[in-house]
Write a protein that holds these residues in place. Sequence first.
Motif, PDB file in Angstrom:
ATOM      1  N   ALA A  19       1.977   0.521  -0.839  1.00 39.18           N
ATOM      2  CA  ALA A  19       2.426   1.874  -1.138  1.00 39.18           C
ATOM      3  C   ALA A  19       2.523   2.692   0.143  1.00 39.18           C
ATOM      4  CB  ALA A  19       1.429   2.537  -2.090  1.00 39.18           C
ATOM      5  N   THR A  20       3.398   3.705   0.107  1.00 42.21           N
ATOM      6  CA  THR A  20       3.452   4.706   1.178  1.00 42.21           C
ATOM      7  C   THR A  20       3.295   6.088   0.541  1.00 42.21           C
ATOM      8  OG1 THR A  20       5.881   4.898   1.021  1.00 42.21           O
ATOM      9  CG2 THR A  20       4.998   3.310   2.624  1.00 42.21           C
ATOM     10  N   ARG A  21       3.020   7.070   1.371  1.00 38.76           N
ATOM     11  CA  ARG A  21       2.866   8.438   0.850  1.00 38.76           C
ATOM     12  C   ARG A  21       4.180   9.179   0.997  1.00 38.76           C
ATOM     13  NH1 ARG A  21      -2.403  10.369   0.063  1.00 38.76           N
ATOM     14  NH2 ARG A  21      -1.735  12.521  -0.040  1.00 38.76           N
ATOM     15  N   GLY A  22       4.685   9.723  -0.120  1.00 38.87           N
ATOM     16  CA  GLY A  22       5.924  10.498  -0.060  1.00 38.87           C
ATOM     17  C   GLY A  22       6.428  10.774  -1.455  1.00 38.87           C
ATOM     18  N   ASP A  23       7.516  11.543  -1.517  1.00 38.47           N
ATOM     19  CA  ASP A  23       8.116  11.834  -2.823  1.00 38.47           C
ATOM     20  C   ASP A  23       8.752  10.567  -3.388  1.00 38.47           C
ATOM     21  OD1 ASP A  23       7.351  14.413  -2.600  1.00 38.47           O
ATOM     22  OD2 ASP A  23       9.362  15.235  -2.223  1.00 38.47           O
ATOM     23  N   PRO A  24       8.633  10.333  -4.701  1.00 40.93           N
ATOM     24  CA  PRO A  24       9.243   9.144  -5.303  1.00 40.93           C
ATOM     25  C   PRO A  24      10.772   9.184  -5.203  1.00 40.93           C
ATOM     26  CG  PRO A  24       8.322  10.581  -6.997  1.00 40.93           C
ATOM     27  CD  PRO A  24       7.910  11.153  -5.681  1.00 40.93           C
ATOM     28  N   PRO A  29       6.225   3.848  -9.682  1.00 41.25           N
ATOM     29  CA  PRO A  29       4.962   4.474 -10.048  1.00 41.25           C
ATOM     30  C   PRO A  29       4.315   5.178  -8.853  1.00 41.25           C
ATOM     31  CG  PRO A  29       5.047   2.188 -10.788  1.00 41.25           C
ATOM     32  CD  PRO A  29       6.228   2.392  -9.901  1.00 41.25           C
ATOM     33  N   THR A  30       3.596   6.244  -9.137  1.00 41.04           N
ATOM     34  CA  THR A  30       2.897   6.979  -8.076  1.00 41.04           C
ATOM     35  C   THR A  30       1.446   7.219  -8.497  1.00 41.04           C
ATOM     36  OG1 THR A  30       3.568   9.095  -9.025  1.00 41.04           O
ATOM     37  CG2 THR A  30       4.964   8.202  -7.286  1.00 41.04           C
ATOM     38  N   THR A  31       0.595   7.387  -7.498  1.00 38.64           N
ATOM     39  CA  THR A  31      -0.785   7.780  -7.766  1.00 38.64           C
ATOM     40  C   THR A  31      -1.317   8.538  -6.559  1.00 38.64           C
ATOM     41  OG1 THR A  31      -2.980   6.978  -8.355  1.00 38.64           O
ATOM     42  CG2 THR A  31      -1.705   5.517  -6.968  1.00 38.64           C
ATOM     43  N   ASP A  32      -1.873   9.716  -6.789  1.00 36.35           N
ATOM     44  CA  ASP A  32      -2.456  10.535  -5.715  1.00 36.35           C
ATOM     45  C   ASP A  32      -1.523  10.702  -4.517  1.00 36.35           C
ATOM     46  OD1 ASP A  32      -4.762  10.726  -7.194  1.00 36.35           O
ATOM     47  OD2 ASP A  32      -5.705   8.983  -6.238  1.00 36.35           O
ATOM     48  N   ARG A  35       3.253   6.160  -3.376  1.00 33.60           N
ATOM     49  CA  ARG A  35       4.336   5.580  -4.193  1.00 33.60           C
ATOM     50  C   ARG A  35       4.391   4.070  -3.991  1.00 33.60           C
ATOM     51  NH1 ARG A  35       9.078   6.131  -0.429  1.00 33.60           N
ATOM     52  NH2 ARG A  35      10.320   5.601  -2.249  1.00 33.60           N
ATOM     53  N   GLN A  36       4.480   3.376  -5.085  1.00 30.05           N
ATOM     54  CA  GLN A  36       4.467   1.904  -5.044  1.00 30.05           C
ATOM     55  C   GLN A  36       5.729   1.390  -4.358  1.00 30.05           C
ATOM     56  OE1 GLN A  36       3.574   0.125  -8.817  1.00 30.05           O
ATOM     57  NE2 GLN A  36       4.134  -1.919  -8.153  1.00 30.05           N
ATOM     58  N   TRP A  37       5.544   0.409  -3.490  1.00 25.52           N
ATOM     59  CA  TRP A  37       6.661  -0.222  -2.752  1.00 25.52           C
ATOM     60  C   TRP A  37       6.940  -1.556  -3.429  1.00 25.52           C
ATOM     61  CZ3 TRP A  37       6.748  -0.177   3.338  1.00 25.52           C
ATOM     62  CH2 TRP A  37       7.991  -0.623   3.789  1.00 25.52           C
ATOM     63  N   ASP A  38       8.065  -1.640  -4.140  1.00 22.35           N
ATOM     64  CA  ASP A  38       8.370  -2.800  -4.973  1.00 22.35           C
ATOM     65  C   ASP A  38       9.017  -3.916  -4.133  1.00 22.35           C
ATOM     66  OD1 ASP A  38       9.279  -4.648  -6.792  1.00 22.35           O
ATOM     67  OD2 ASP A  38      10.167  -3.164  -8.150  1.00 22.35           O
ATOM     68  N   PRO A  39       8.313  -5.028  -3.895  1.00 20.79           N
ATOM     69  CA  PRO A  39       8.871  -6.100  -3.045  1.00 20.79           C
ATOM     70  C   PRO A  39      10.066  -6.809  -3.687  1.00 20.79           C
ATOM     71  CG  PRO A  39       6.809  -6.813  -4.036  1.00 20.79           C
ATOM     72  CD  PRO A  39       6.974  -5.357  -4.394  1.00 20.79           C
ATOM     73  N   VAL A  99      17.065  12.033  -0.667  1.00 18.66           N
ATOM     74  CA  VAL A  99      15.845  11.387  -0.137  1.00 18.66           C
ATOM     75  C   VAL A  99      15.408  12.065   1.167  1.00 18.66           C
ATOM     76  CG1 VAL A  99      14.949   9.183   0.764  1.00 18.66           C
ATOM     77  CG2 VAL A  99      16.516   9.186  -1.191  1.00 18.66           C
ATOM     78  N   VAL A 100      16.404  12.552   1.894  1.00 19.47           N
ATOM     79  CA  VAL A 100      16.168  13.161   3.208  1.00 19.47           C
ATOM     80  C   VAL A 100      15.474  14.513   3.073  1.00 19.47           C
ATOM     81  CG1 VAL A 100      17.438  14.204   5.133  1.00 19.47           C
ATOM     82  CG2 VAL A 100      18.102  11.964   4.267  1.00 19.47           C
ATOM     83  N   GLU A 101      15.707  15.201   1.945  1.00 20.01           N
ATOM     84  CA  GLU A 101      15.205  16.578   1.791  1.00 20.01           C
ATOM     85  C   GLU A 101      13.721  16.718   2.111  1.00 20.01           C
ATOM     86  OE1 GLU A 101      16.354  18.013  -2.076  1.00 20.01           O
ATOM     87  OE2 GLU A 101      18.474  17.809  -1.527  1.00 20.01           O
ATOM     88  N   SER A 102      12.910  15.750   1.644  1.00 17.76           N
ATOM     89  CA  SER A 102      11.466  15.846   1.902  1.00 17.76           C
ATOM     90  C   SER A 102      11.043  14.972   3.086  1.00 17.76           C
ATOM     91  CB  SER A 102      10.683  15.418   0.648  1.00 17.76           C
ATOM     92  OG  SER A 102      10.945  14.060   0.345  1.00 17.76           O
ATOM     93  N   ARG A 103      12.039  14.440   3.832  1.00 15.86           N
ATOM     94  CA  ARG A 103      11.728  13.552   4.965  1.00 15.86           C
ATOM     95  C   ARG A 103      12.524  14.003   6.186  1.00 15.86           C
ATOM     96  NH1 ARG A 103      11.726  10.612   0.279  1.00 15.86           N
ATOM     97  NH2 ARG A 103       9.803   9.427  -0.074  1.00 15.86           N
ATOM     98  N   PRO A 104      12.024  14.993   6.922  1.00 15.51           N
ATOM     99  CA  PRO A 104      12.787  15.539   8.038  1.00 15.51           C
ATOM    100  C   PRO A 104      12.978  14.554   9.194  1.00 15.51           C
ATOM    101  CG  PRO A 104      10.602  16.562   7.870  1.00 15.51           C
ATOM    102  CD  PRO A 104      10.762  15.715   6.674  1.00 15.51           C
ATOM    103  N   ASN A 105      12.260  13.442   9.187  1.00 11.08           N
ATOM    104  CA  ASN A 105      12.412  12.427  10.245  1.00 11.08           C
ATOM    105  C   ASN A 105      13.460  11.370   9.899  1.00 11.08           C
ATOM    106  OD1 ASN A 105      10.718  11.501   8.149  1.00 11.08           O
ATOM    107  ND2 ASN A 105       9.902   9.866   9.437  1.00 11.08           N
TER     108      ASN A 105
END
Length: 209
Positions: A19-24, A29-32, A35-39, A99-105
Amino acid sequence: MSLPAGVERRQFGDESALATRGDPVYGEPTTDGWRQWDPHRSKLGAMLELGLETGLEGGDGVLYLGAASGTTVSHVADMAGPTYAVEFAPRPLRDLLSVVESRPNLFPLLADARQPATYAHVVEHGLDVLIQDVATTGQARVANGNAQFLAGDGTLVLAIKARSEDVTQDPDAVFEDSIATLESTYEILDTTHLEPFHDDHLAVIATPA
Ligand code: SAM
């Protein structure tokens, strides 16, 4: 193997997953805030799940070729530094904009990865990692053409889809040809098939020769 900083194994219900931290982004699925990274939906996710050393450490400068609507590159941007995302199809690129909106990098570029000169003035050079998942013909040539963006000790993380090269040829023969092409530009560090997550895909980890 070491996971990049910013990628962790977390519990999602009964399932332990990367998982990584960020907006889905894709209904994962997300928790705290994680966000789950689906392989199964991400070649890079499969590589990390299979224990490959990708060269990603967290905070890296990344060029990502074949961004589509952002399933994988969103996870990359969650844990990397500046992340340039090249995609040549306008429709998925439009979806990537949300997707970019919450990821300025994360910097999306509507461009053809076979023509790196068209974005060479925008993308910084000396990047840490080049990730490629373009599923088109000439995948090795695309990787060679984009080696210019990598630092001398940078890492190529390439997913080769055999059927995108030639549906009639044996996948292992396709992979051999691709490796031979890559060897003009890169030193190959590792190769791994991506089963059981992705059939007839080879992961290649390499560094500029
Ligand atoms: N990497 C994405 C992910 O995991 O979220 C999935 C990528 S999908 C397998 C391949 C993508 O590469 C498609 O969106 C396609 O439009 C794009 N593509 C194919 N050839 C390309 C090229 N020459 N330049 C840029 N994008 C390309």
